[in-house]
Design a protein around this motif. Sequence first.
Motif, PDB file in Angstrom:
ATOM      1  N   ALA A 104      14.344  53.893 120.527  1.00 16.27           N
ATOM      2  CA  ALA A 104      13.908  52.954 119.699  1.00 16.27           C
ATOM      3  C   ALA A 104      12.379  52.315 119.698  1.00 16.27           C
ATOM      4  CB  ALA A 104      14.611  51.400 119.690  1.00 16.27           C
ATOM      5  N   THR A 105      11.868  52.077 118.499  1.00 17.52           N
ATOM      6  CA  THR A 105      10.385  51.780 118.523  1.00 17.52           C
ATOM      7  C   THR A 105      10.359  50.178 119.064  1.00 17.52           C
ATOM      8  OG1 THR A 105      10.359  50.968 116.503  1.00 17.52           O
ATOM      9  CG2 THR A 105       9.627  53.251 117.093  1.00 17.52           C
ATOM     10  N   GLY A 106       9.191  49.731 119.424  1.00 25.98           N
ATOM     11  CA  GLY A 106       8.959  48.136 119.741  1.00 25.98           C
ATOM     12  C   GLY A 106       9.526  47.885 121.192  1.00 25.98           C
TER      13      GLY A 106
END
Length: 108
Positions: free
Chosen positions: A33-35
Amino acid sequence: MLLQRLAEQAGRLEGLPPEFYRYRQIDWALVIATGGAAPSLADRRPPPKSRGEATVEAVPYVQRSGTRVPPFLLVDTAEFVLGRARGEGDEHGPSEKDVAEAARRRGE
């Protein structure tokens, strides 16, 4: 003449994987996932009675040689990419040798 014959035969290659690729069933996917969220494993196995719905992709054909082979990211097994011991999750569990090999892959 030779180029003409090759062009005629090119149509027969449609549907085949690219050179040095093989079709393999993809049972698990590592979701990154990003972030800064923690990665997770996505189970992509089909239900037991619907094997025809399995995810099949053309992936690079990997062949190992040597003793300290790096993982092939994106197409390898959890044993190599994540440093899991072979047999984890089985009813008998991993052997001591497999646990030691997994620790070595993780750099412990």
